[in-house]
Scaffold this active site. Structure first.
Site, PDB file in Angstrom:
ATOM      1  N   ASP A 309     -37.045  33.859  -1.774  1.00 31.79           N
ATOM      2  CA  ASP A 309     -37.258  35.134  -2.447  1.00 31.79           C
ATOM      3  C   ASP A 309     -36.787  36.250  -1.505  1.00 31.79           C
ATOM      4  O   ASP A 309     -36.609  36.034  -0.306  1.00 31.79           O
ATOM      5  CB  ASP A 309     -38.728  35.306  -2.842  1.00 31.79           C
ATOM      6  CG  ASP A 309     -38.885  36.308  -3.970  1.00 31.79           C
ATOM      7  OD1 ASP A 309     -37.936  37.068  -4.234  1.00 31.79           O
ATOM      8  OD2 ASP A 309     -39.956  36.342  -4.599  1.00 31.79           O
ATOM      9  N   GLU A 506     -44.192  43.878  -8.904  1.00 34.52           N
ATOM     10  CA  GLU A 506     -44.775  43.214  -7.735  1.00 34.52           C
ATOM     11  C   GLU A 506     -45.262  44.212  -6.688  1.00 34.52           C
ATOM     12  O   GLU A 506     -44.710  45.275  -6.546  1.00 34.52           O
ATOM     13  CB  GLU A 506     -43.753  42.262  -7.114  1.00 34.52           C
ATOM     14  CG  GLU A 506     -42.388  42.902  -6.948  1.00 34.52           C
ATOM     15  CD  GLU A 506     -41.391  42.022  -6.219  1.00 34.52           C
ATOM     16  OE1 GLU A 506     -41.790  41.175  -5.430  1.00 34.52           O
ATOM     17  OE2 GLU A 506     -40.190  42.222  -6.430  1.00 34.52           O
TER      18      GLU A 506
HETATM   19  C1  BGC Z   1     -35.583  45.112  -5.291  1.00 31.42           C
HETATM   20  C2  BGC Z   1     -36.280  44.007  -6.028  1.00 31.42           C
HETATM   21  C3  BGC Z   1     -36.995  43.177  -5.046  1.00 31.42           C
HETATM   22  C4  BGC Z   1     -37.903  44.024  -4.166  1.00 31.42           C
HETATM   23  C5  BGC Z   1     -38.614  43.223  -3.140  1.00 31.42           C
HETATM   24  C6  BGC Z   1     -36.574  45.891  -4.458  1.00 31.42           C
HETATM   25  O1  BGC Z   1     -35.965  46.911  -3.757  1.00 31.42           O
HETATM   26  O2  BGC Z   1     -34.947  45.953  -6.170  1.00 31.42           O
HETATM   27  O3  BGC Z   1     -35.394  43.240  -6.776  1.00 31.42           O
HETATM   28  O4  BGC Z   1     -37.702  42.230  -5.721  1.00 31.42           O
HETATM   29  O5  BGC Z   1     -37.222  45.055  -3.566  1.00 31.42           O
HETATM   30  O6  BGC Z   1     -39.174  43.968  -2.114  1.00 31.42           O
HETATM   31  C1  BGC Z   2     -39.164  38.876  -6.577  1.00 29.51           C
HETATM   32  C2  BGC Z   2     -38.412  37.831  -7.352  1.00 29.51           C
HETATM   33  C3  BGC Z   2     -37.035  38.321  -7.682  1.00 29.51           C
HETATM   34  C4  BGC Z   2     -36.330  38.776  -6.434  1.00 29.51           C
HETATM   35  C5  BGC Z   2     -34.956  39.349  -6.691  1.00 29.51           C
HETATM   36  C6  BGC Z   2     -38.369  39.383  -5.420  1.00 29.51           C
HETATM   37  O1  BGC Z   2     -39.015  40.407  -4.747  1.00 29.51           O
HETATM   38  O2  BGC Z   2     -40.375  38.326  -6.103  1.00 29.51           O
HETATM   39  O3  BGC Z   2     -39.119  37.497  -8.512  1.00 29.51           O
HETATM   40  O4  BGC Z   2     -36.317  37.290  -8.306  1.00 29.51           O
HETATM   41  O5  BGC Z   2     -37.083  39.766  -5.801  1.00 29.51           O
HETATM   42  O6  BGC Z   2     -35.011  40.570  -7.303  1.00 29.51           O
END
Ligand code: BGC
Ligand code: BGC
Length: 833
Positions: A309, A506
């Site tokens: 990830d 998230e």
């Molecule tokens: C990205 C996401 C990623 C996240 C994780 C963001 O800046 O756009 O895709 O999941 O950072 O920290």
């Molecule tokens: C998220 C994933 C996602 C990845 C790419 C991560 O932070 O946990 O679900 O696929 O970013 O955007």
């Protein structure tokens, strides 16, 4: 739906996409011709914003991703043509890299198409998985998979990071809505259907209309303690498999070609964990050779690829953004290392590690074989370049009428009616209706996170052509009968009040320590909506409440004040689907009945965290009876509940949970007895720059330096470091973010209790690393003088620019530029009076 299987041990999978001898031979032939550097290039996956086509040629990179809110040309409104054009450029850059070699390895691009192709302007936005779970319709899931796959293919992209097959168990987790259900049986049936929809069979996967799917996040993300994102899962191995693993079993059987490792840890200190688990790397799944290699690849027989990830490698103890050795050794094949400087450094450092024998080259070969296998199965050697593909040249596929209709069908089926007294619903379109509430015309509340932007909190209706908020949908449907101003509403007219959570994804979406599941307390706009419902009901308006949320929340007071209550989850852009069910047609006929049934139980108590118990819905589980009892008690409406027009039922006044919970976030303890979770510490020495983890409370010796737990105010609430040389101590804050009430205008102070046994003769820095704002550091040498031989509390007022910050992992570091003997405890961030 068939019954839920139960496994005594990790089952061997029978993948629909079977190994093929010809392909295996091709893989070996290519592998034999690759240099180490070329192999590593296949394994690195930067983010779109941090890699140019020229770099793809130069470094022979095998793939890229576009994270949430990354678009070609950084243009939110990039049309399909711009996506295909970007895909074409990377494709050609990669072709150039292999010129003259007599063979080639195609490029692959991955994207988070998690509820439709949601990063792309004009794409169809389906309800988030929580709503699909409520629909209880496997065939619908398959059809959504097919449609999403077609839209991804239309942009020249060959891979989606979906489906999420988590089984969320604690509603405080900000990713509950990405999961279908708290019931692993439903997850089991859905995961396979979604994979079949996205990938199809062997032949379809190789064709131009389908793309590679990813089951994520392996494993246990939905079962972390306190519902903390990236937190600690403490389930037994049997529970991990049967509660959090069933989605993988069925997705793997359906032939899913990629599995994404999860940010969470699986706690090794826990008495559940068997002793053979390699948990030396703070239990982070990214560092677990046991789970990624022994279980997933060997026991289960998964022959596709494991992807990390977003910079997940850096969270494994002893690693950094630029050092992914442990993650590779654990079994990760493709590394999402998103930033330019980091992926470049990772390439160099991995090469160094292989040459030094710290990573076996056979591990690298295993990774590359898997990557080549997936690319072969996806037909990438035969697919023409993105510009030449049949489906990539059909912009009308994106957000097509047929797909929007499918999304609308999904919205209809996902709605769960929790209350409908005196059969208030369905409403007649031939009567005056007052429409109000903060969610009535909010595409952000209606779509949630991962909707054109990452958190989904900065989007407008105009960002989604053709989108209908409930307000837009009712404007067309009710015409003159629609009233938006409370003051204009005729006496006794029906009020539809649309409420909802603020959009989140998230980390940001976690309900933090000190907060409860009480909807009204979570945000001022929720509280206002609650008051609106109470006011309208007291004024004699029959109230229909429609709630948008990424999880069930305590709102018994709102349900009591509403004559009808509908949980609409995060339905996406097709607000018309709600009208289809809530309203009769103009001939007063019912259009569609409610089909949705709760796929998560609804809490009766503000602190119904007991819903997180592992021991339910799993045949064969034994658990203390009181756990099950408390789960049932905690549910206001149980799993599977949902009314329909056929099942008229009066809901009595429901018992309130009138306990007051003080929200105490004036202080956030990072380390010390009061810390909610004990964050792991790591030590880096000048002579040993790779940090070493201090596991729990055990002492640690490295190169003549020593750390041990000591008693200050309580047992083992402090640590003493005796370092023979300059050192850095880092607190790796696992549980993601913790908000403080900054808007209070109070000053923020950093506090730490310290005691010096041997004073350093050089500066001692405290560094705070705060999400998005980088580092903030200050020298505490002067204050330390008072800590000579005795405990002393240091308080440092932080700069005003730190307001509105949230705390992220690796938040605190003590950097000492000399040998020292120092003890510390009670590290916290405090709002000063
Ligand atoms: C990205 C996401 C990623 C996240 C994780 C963001 O800046 O756009 O895709 O999941 O950072 O920290
Ligand atoms: C998220 C994933 C996602 C990845 C790419 C991560 O932070 O946990 O679900 O696929 O970013 O955007």
């Amino acid at each position: 739906m068939d019954s839920t299987p139960y496994f005594a041990e990790w089952p061997e999978i029978r993948s629909q996409i079977a190994p093929n001898a010809v392909q295996e031979q091709q893989i070996e032939q290519i592998l034999a011709q690759l240099s180490l550097q070329e192999k590593l290039g296949q394994m690195l996956q930067p983010n779109l914003t941090d890699v140019t086509p020229q770099e793809v040629t130069e470094y022979k990179l095998g793939s890229l991703l576009n994270g949430g809110g990354s678009w070609p040309g950084n243009d939110k409104y990039a049309p399909v043509e711009a996506w295909v054009e970007a895909a074409e450029q990377y494709y050609q850059a990669n072709e150039a890299a292999w010129q003259g070699r007599g063979f080639r390895i195609p490029f692959i691009w991955g994207s988070d198409a998690v509820h439709g192709h949601n990063n792309v302007f004009r794409a169809t936005i389906f309800p988030h998985n929580i709503g699909l779970g409520a629909a209880q319709d496997v065939d619908l899931i398959r059809r959504i998979g097919v449609a999403t796959s077609a839209e991804v293919a239309a942009t020249g992209i060959d891979w989606t990071f979906a489906p999420t097959v988590a089984t969320p168990r604690d509603y405080r987790w900000g990713r509950v809505y990405e999961g279908y259900s708290e019931d692993s049986g439903l997850v089991y049936h859905y995961a396979a259907a979604m994979v079949e929809g996205i990938q199809g069979d062997t032949e379809q996967l190789a064709g131009e209309r389908r793309v590679v799917a990813t089951a994520k996040h392996f494993i246990g993300d939905g079962g972390t303690e306190h519902g903390v994102d990236r937190g600690i899962n403490r389930y037994s191995e049997e529970q991990l498999l049967n509660i959090h693993g069933l989605g993988y079993v069925s997705a793997l059987n359906a032939g899913v070609q990629a599995v994404m490792a999860s940010f969470n840890s699986w706690d090794h200190n826990n008495n559940y964990a068997p002793s053979n688990i390699d948990c030396q790397y703070n239990g982070k799944i990214h560092g677990s050779r046991y789970l990624l290699s022994d279980v997933l690849k060997d026991k289960m027989g998964f022959d596709g690829l494991v992807i990390s990830d977003w910079n997940g490698h850096s969270e494994v103890s002893g690693s950094s953004m630029q050092d992914a050795r442990h993650t590779v050794n654990a079994g990760v094949d493709v590394l999402m290392v998103t930033a330019r400087s980091d992926w470049k450094a990772c390439l160099t450092n991995l090469q160094r590690d292989v040459e030094a024998g710290l990573i076996d080259e056979s591990r690298i070969d295993d990774a590359v074989r898997r990557i080549l296998r997936v690319k072969l199965r996806a037909g990438l050697w035969d697919k023409p370049s993105p510009q030449q593909r049949e489906y990539a040249n059909q912009p009308q596929l994106l957000g097509s009428d047929a797909h929007q209709q499918l999304a609308r069908e999904a919205v209809r089926k996902s709605l769960v009616m929790l209350k409908n007294n005196q059969s208030l619903l369905p409403l007649s379109p031939n009567q005056a209706v007052l429409l109000t509430g903060s969610g009535a015309d909010s595409i952000s509340k209606q779509c949630g996170g991962w909707s054109l932007s990452w958190q989904g909190d900065d989007i407008a209706v105009s960002d989604f052509p053709g989108a209908q908020t409930l307000d837009c949908a009712l404007t067309g449907y009710l015409g003159e009968q629609l009233i938006r101003d409370e003051a204009q509403a005729p006496k006794g007219c029906v009020a539809v009040v649309v409420i909802g959570e603020q959009s989140y994804a998230e980390m940001y979406g976690d309900i933090k320590a000190g907060q409860t599941l009480d909807f009204s307390s979570l945000h001022p706009s929720n509280n206002q909506d609650a008051q609106t419902i109470a006011r309208l009901s007291a004024a004699g308006h029959p109230v229909v409440t429609v709630m948008f949320s990424g999880r069930p929340l305590y709102c018994t007071d709102l349900i009591n004040h509403s004559q009808a209550f509908v949980a609409a989850w995060l339905p996406g852009t097709q607000g018309g689907g709600i009208v289809d069910v809530l309203f009769r047609d103009h001939q007063e006929q019912v259009q569609h009945d409610f089909q949705g049934r709760l796929s998560f139980s609804w809490p009766a108590q503000k602190d119904a965290f007991a819903l997180n118990h592992p021991a339910t819905h799993i045949p064969g589980f034994t658990s203390p009876a009181n756990e099950i009892d408390s789960r049932e008690q905690a549910a206001l409406f149980p799993l599977g509940f949902g009314l329909s027009y056929q099942s008229a039922q009066e809901t009595p006044r429901l018992e309130l949970d009138s306990r007051e919970f003080a929200i105490d976030v004036a202080e956030y303890v990072l380390f010390g007895r009061e810390a909610q979770i004990s964050h792991p510490l790591s030590l880096a020495l000048q002579s040993q720059p790779r940090a070493v983890m201090l596991p729990g409370c055990s002492p640690l010796d490295v190169a003549g330096s020593h750390i041990e737990p000591i008693n200050y105010q309580h047992q083992y609430d402090a640590r003493a470091v005796q370092a023979q040389e300059p050192f850095e101590l880092t607190l790796e804050v696992l549980p993601g973010l913790m908000p403080l009430p900054w808007e209070s205008g109070k000053a923020l102070e950093f506090c730490i209790d310290v005691k010096l046994e041997q004073a350093p003769q050089a500066p001692v820095w405290v560094e705070l690393e705060l999400m998005g704002w980088g580092q903030y550091r200050f020298d505490i040498s002067e204050q330390l003088q008072q800590a000579d031989g005795q405990w002393h509390s240091i308080r440092v007022a932080l700069d005003d620019s730190l307001r509105s910050l949230e705390v992220n992992n690796k938040v605190w570091r003590l950097r000492c530029e000399d040998a020292a003997h120092i003890a510390f405890s009670n590290i916290s961030l405090v709002l000063a009076d």
